[in-house]
Design a protein around this motif. Structure first.
Motif, PDB file in Angstrom:
ATOM      1  N   PHE A  50      -8.901  12.254  17.064  1.00 47.68           N
ATOM      2  CA  PHE A  50      -9.590  11.411  16.088  1.00 47.68           C
ATOM      3  C   PHE A  50      -9.219   9.952  16.274  1.00 47.68           C
ATOM      4  CE2 PHE A  50      -9.729   9.287  11.948  1.00 47.68           C
ATOM      5  CZ  PHE A  50     -11.071   9.440  11.654  1.00 47.68           C
ATOM      6  N   TYR A  51      -7.935   9.698  16.474  1.00 49.58           N
ATOM      7  CA  TYR A  51      -7.498   8.309  16.592  1.00 49.58           C
ATOM      8  C   TYR A  51      -7.696   7.734  17.982  1.00 49.58           C
ATOM      9  CZ  TYR A  51      -5.616   8.384  11.921  1.00 49.58           C
ATOM     10  OH  TYR A  51      -5.497   8.447  10.566  1.00 49.58           O
ATOM     11  N   GLU A  52      -7.760   8.566  19.005  1.00 50.16           N
ATOM     12  CA  GLU A  52      -7.955   8.063  20.358  1.00 50.16           C
ATOM     13  C   GLU A  52      -9.409   7.794  20.668  1.00 50.16           C
ATOM     14  OE1 GLU A  52      -6.118  10.741  23.051  1.00 50.16           O
ATOM     15  OE2 GLU A  52      -4.093  10.134  22.498  1.00 50.16           O
ATOM     16  N   LYS A  53     -10.300   8.566  20.109  1.00 52.84           N
ATOM     17  CA  LYS A  53     -11.723   8.393  20.394  1.00 52.84           C
ATOM     18  C   LYS A  53     -12.336   7.401  19.412  1.00 52.84           C
ATOM     19  CE  LYS A  53     -12.562  12.967  22.309  1.00 52.84           C
ATOM     20  NZ  LYS A  53     -13.282  14.219  22.137  1.00 52.84           N
ATOM     21  N   PRO A  54     -13.310   6.628  19.892  1.00 56.93           N
ATOM     22  CA  PRO A  54     -13.989   5.713  18.962  1.00 56.93           C
ATOM     23  C   PRO A  54     -14.890   6.491  18.020  1.00 56.93           C
ATOM     24  CG  PRO A  54     -14.991   5.609  21.126  1.00 56.93           C
ATOM     25  CD  PRO A  54     -13.802   6.511  21.244  1.00 56.93           C
ATOM     26  N   PRO A  55     -15.245   5.905  16.889  1.00 59.54           N
ATOM     27  CA  PRO A  55     -16.143   6.589  15.967  1.00 59.54           C
ATOM     28  C   PRO A  55     -17.497   6.860  16.627  1.00 59.54           C
ATOM     29  CG  PRO A  55     -15.406   4.483  15.068  1.00 59.54           C
ATOM     30  CD  PRO A  55     -14.801   4.636  16.404  1.00 59.54           C
TER      31      PRO A  55
END
Length: 178
Positions: A50-55
């Motif tokens: 979740f935090y590594e991938k962009p929204p």
């Protein structure tokens, strides 16, 4: 004999039953622990992804590319191609080749400077402009020019004095012979 075997069988059965109950309890415990661990791993993976991938709705801006500092013009292809495939982290001189992000003043191409051998105007070009450029870029040019002028004047004075000496000698010899 059968009486003797019976109590052993009962003890064995009891022991087996106890062992079976323990193993069931142990299996339940281990399956419960593995389920907890897998859930925890899933949570951690979710947090990491979740935090590594962009929204999902993010519009990406153009990323900086090193070859973008050189305009896409004919003649600059080699420099742009080299910068596109050069490593972005670490050495500034990848594979021992110097990366020059500079523009030549004479030919207006990138990857070399005025006076470098890579420049198409290195030897050819307008000779008067070349002499003017050398005169203004060389800090010793004025001093060297002044020394040459002074040496010329000294040589002219020496030759004039020699000429005067020879003419005065020839006049004195011609007057003494008459």
């Amino acid at each position: 004999m059968s009486k003797r075997k019976r109590p052993r069988d009962d003890d064995d059965r009891e022991e087996r039953r106890r062992h079976k109950d323990e193993s069931k309890h142990h299996d339940k415990y281990t399956t419960k622990k593995t389920k907890e661990l897998t859930q925890e791993v899933k949570k951690l993976k979710h947090v990491e992804t979740f935090y590594e991938k962009p929204p999902p709705g993010l519009i990406k801006e153009d990323e900086y590319k090193p070859e973008d500092c050189i305009p896409d013009a004919p003649g600059n292809e080699d420099a742009r191609d080299f910068l596109a495939h050069a490593p972005t982290k670490g050495l500034w001189m990848p594979l021992g080749k110097e990366v020059k992000v500079m523009q030549c003043w004479r030919c207006k191409r990138y990857g070399h400077r005025t006076g470098d051998k890579e420049c198409p105007f290195f030897i050819k070009g307008n000779q008067k402009l070349e002499q003017f450029r050398v005169a203004h870029e060389d800090p010793m040019y004025d001093l060297i020019r002044e020394n040459r002028r002074h040496e010329k004047e000294m040589r002219i004075q020496q030759l004039q004095q020699l000429l005067e000496d020879t003419t005065s000698d020839s006049e004195s010899s011609s007057s003494s012979s008459s």
